[in-house]
Design a protein around this motif. Structure first.
Motif, PDB file in Angstrom:
ATOM      1  N   VAL A 157      38.183  49.647  52.600  1.00  0.00           N
ATOM      2  CA  VAL A 157      37.224  48.868  51.815  1.00  0.00           C
ATOM      3  C   VAL A 157      36.007  48.497  52.657  1.00  0.00           C
ATOM      4  O   VAL A 157      34.865  48.552  52.192  1.00  0.00           O
ATOM      5  N   GLY A 171      33.126  37.343  52.435  1.00  0.00           N
ATOM      6  CA  GLY A 171      34.551  37.685  52.448  1.00  0.00           C
ATOM      7  C   GLY A 171      35.394  36.427  52.365  1.00  0.00           C
ATOM      8  O   GLY A 171      36.287  36.222  53.172  1.00  0.00           O
ATOM      9  N   LEU A 186      33.226  40.891  48.578  1.00  0.00           N
ATOM     10  CA  LEU A 186      34.488  41.498  48.157  1.00  0.00           C
ATOM     11  C   LEU A 186      35.169  40.569  47.179  1.00  0.00           C
ATOM     12  O   LEU A 186      35.406  39.396  47.484  1.00  0.00           O
ATOM     13  N   MET A 190      39.346  40.555  55.873  1.00  0.00           N
ATOM     14  CA  MET A 190      38.212  41.432  55.538  1.00  0.00           C
ATOM     15  C   MET A 190      37.065  41.248  56.529  1.00  0.00           C
ATOM     16  O   MET A 190      36.529  42.223  57.064  1.00  0.00           O
ATOM     17  N   THR A 197      40.666  45.557  43.977  1.00  0.00           N
ATOM     18  CA  THR A 197      39.619  44.954  44.796  1.00  0.00           C
ATOM     19  C   THR A 197      38.297  45.644  44.475  1.00  0.00           C
ATOM     20  O   THR A 197      38.274  46.826  44.141  1.00  0.00           O
ATOM     21  N   VAL A 216      33.982  45.886  45.603  1.00  0.00           N
ATOM     22  CA  VAL A 216      32.835  45.532  46.439  1.00  0.00           C
ATOM     23  C   VAL A 216      31.601  45.449  45.542  1.00  0.00           C
ATOM     24  O   VAL A 216      31.282  46.395  44.822  1.00  0.00           O
TER      25      VAL A 216
END
Length: 500
Positions: A441, A242, A428, A18, A415, A417
């Motif tokens: 994402v 991340g 995340l 990420m 997932t 955010v």
């Protein structure tokens, strides 16, 4: 103990796929910005991103049955499958842009074509798969999919699975040759090499201990340099958390309102790995089955051809388990430490709701090797214990939050955010489909956190991702064009897609 003070534009916490993706996007959109990365381990992509810690599936809903549900009227809802497929196409486009721009090389080192298959047994499941096939194969994103319940055809497709099988109940499969095996660890290492060449400062063995807001609106990180023992202070205008399973505790330290009433439920995993090259050679596909009744979506059994270190191997799993750690390299106090006054009721509600999941995880933890072999033999009837070993996979932390639909303490399986209202910090959380949809994402992170820059960035984003802002399912000609070009750039065969 020294307190070194440093300022930068962007700080990325965690050196996984990420952060690698977000850093690579930002270096194209705002090359003048100063970016720093902090990773507590010694190398990039060593936790969930590592090739042994995930299934390596390019998740595009070609074979995952949990992305297509049967509605009360018996029809199949493919909306989630379309969404995930389109998100994976975004990743393919960005990776192709990086290859075409000579920013990364040798795509075959991280992505390879591999058939994706769904396999079911029993009359009810065969009926479901046939309906799913009809719903998907009429869609431009899934053209090229085949269905068969013919034993000879299935033996041709999956000889290892069909050999020695007693055919006392219906069995069927779908097959689509446009699937991929993705080594996200290799991709992440490539991206960080690229970022290093762009003067991004990457700090390994640096653990972020605390995050707080300064009086001038910046974020200050307290960072422990594990080599020197020094405590460093780093500030930035924007911070991205991340850190995989470790993201939740860091998000909680920020104190932003959006971090409240959110919990995490850690799930560990094991894969069985084949150590007999003769057996490995007999199988060439990712074959996904159906989760057992009461089992969570992340436990869908699958038999996967994988390419790790340029070597073909075969993995089966995952077998779920429970550990209180939020990271494979984490602490046994991670879970209890994440319980705060603002989320304790959410966590308790989840505990009451998810008793069946808890029971399932305990049963999985208690499985003996022979019991795991029994589950493997549902896929490979002739599997021999001496041909298979165990590899411990990564930790996944499923998000727990209060939702309108599910009420208090609802377990989430995707997932998510989480960002501050002013866009100055984002994290995340969650797991699957995760890495496969990393580019989508991270674009979401950019949209949420940098709306003031989007007008100037949009033309560059469209150069990198031609389908940006466009529905591919509603523009099949554009999809065909993008699919063919990315397949060529990434060294994937496009012959499988036959358009009507």
């Amino acid at each position: 103990m020294s307190n070194i003070q440093n300022k930068s534009d962007v700080i990325l916490i965690g050196a996984g796929v990420m952060s690698a993706t977000l850093g690579s996007l930002l270096k194209e959109l705002a090359p003048e910005w100063e970016i720093k990365v902090f990773e507590k381990l010694a190398n990039a992509g060593e936790e969930s991103t590592n090739e042994w810690n995930n299934a390596g599936t390019g998740h595009s809903a070609l074979c995952e049955l949990n992305y297509t549900s049967e509605k009360s009227d018996g029809s199949i809802d493919i909306s989630k499958a379309i969404k995930i497929n389109e998100q994976f196409q975004v990743s393919r486009q960005f990776w192709s842009y990086l290859v075409n721009s000579n920013l990364i090389r040798n795509p075959q080192d991280f992505i390879k074509p591999i058939p994706h298959m769904s396999l079911v047994q029993g009359e009810k499941n065969v009926t479901f798969l046939k309906k799913r096939f009809k719903a998907l194969s009429n869609n431009p994103l899934f053209q090229g999919m085949e269905f068969s319940d013919d034993h000879e055809k299935l033996t041709e497709w999956i000889p290892l699975i069909m050999e020695g099988r007693t055919l006392n109940e219906p069995i069927a499969a779908t097959k689509i040759d446009s699937g991929t095996d993705v080594n996200f660890g290799a991709l992440t290492r490539m991206l960080f090499e690229h970022l290093k060449s762009k003067n991004v400062e990457i700090n390994y063995k640096h653990s972020v201990e605390d995050i707080k807001r300064t009086s001038d609106g910046l974020w200050e990180l307290k960072v422990w340099n594990m080599d020197t023992g020094n405590i460093e202070r780093h500030t930035a205008k924007f911070v991205f958390i991340g850190g995989g399973g470790g993201s939740l505790p860091l998000l909680q330290k920020t104190g932003i309102p959006e971090s409240k009433h959110i919990g995490g439920f850690p799930v560990s995993g094991l894969f069985m790995v084949c150590n007999n090259p003769e057996v490995v050679a007999q199988h060439h596909a990712k074959v996904y089955g159906k989760a057992k009744v009461g089992a969570p979506p992340m436990s869908v059994p699958h038999l996967d051809t994988r390419y790790i270190d340029n070597k073909k191997t075969l993995l089966f799993g995952p077998f779920a388990g429970f550990s209180p750690k939020f990271l494979k390299t984490g602490s046994n106090f991670d879970l209890i430490g994440s319980v705060k006054t603002n989320n304790v009721l959410t966590m308790l509600a989840a505990g009451v709701k998810e008793m069946a999941l808890t029971k399932y995880l305990i049963q999985q933890v208690m499985l003996s090797n022979e019991k795991r072999m029994e589950e493997l033999r549902e896929f490979i009837p002739n599997a021999q214990s001496e041909d298979w070993g165990i590899v411990v996979a990564g930790q996944r932390v499923q998000v727990i939050k209060d939702t309108e639909a599910g009420g208090k303490g609802t377990l989430q399986f995707g997932t998510e955010v989480i960002s501050a209202a002013d866009g100055s910090i984002a994290a995340l959380l969650g797991a699957s489909p995760g890495a496969s949809t990393a580019v989508h994402v991270m674009l979401e992170v950019l949209e949420k956190c940098f709306p003031q820059h989007f007008e100037e960035w949009e033309s560059k984003i469209i150069e990198m991702i031609p389908s940006y802002g466009v529905s591919l399912v509603e523009n099949p000609e554009l999809f065909q064009e993008i699919y063919t070009s990315t397949a060529q750039t990434l060294g994937l065969s496009e012959k499988e897609l036959v358009y009507s």
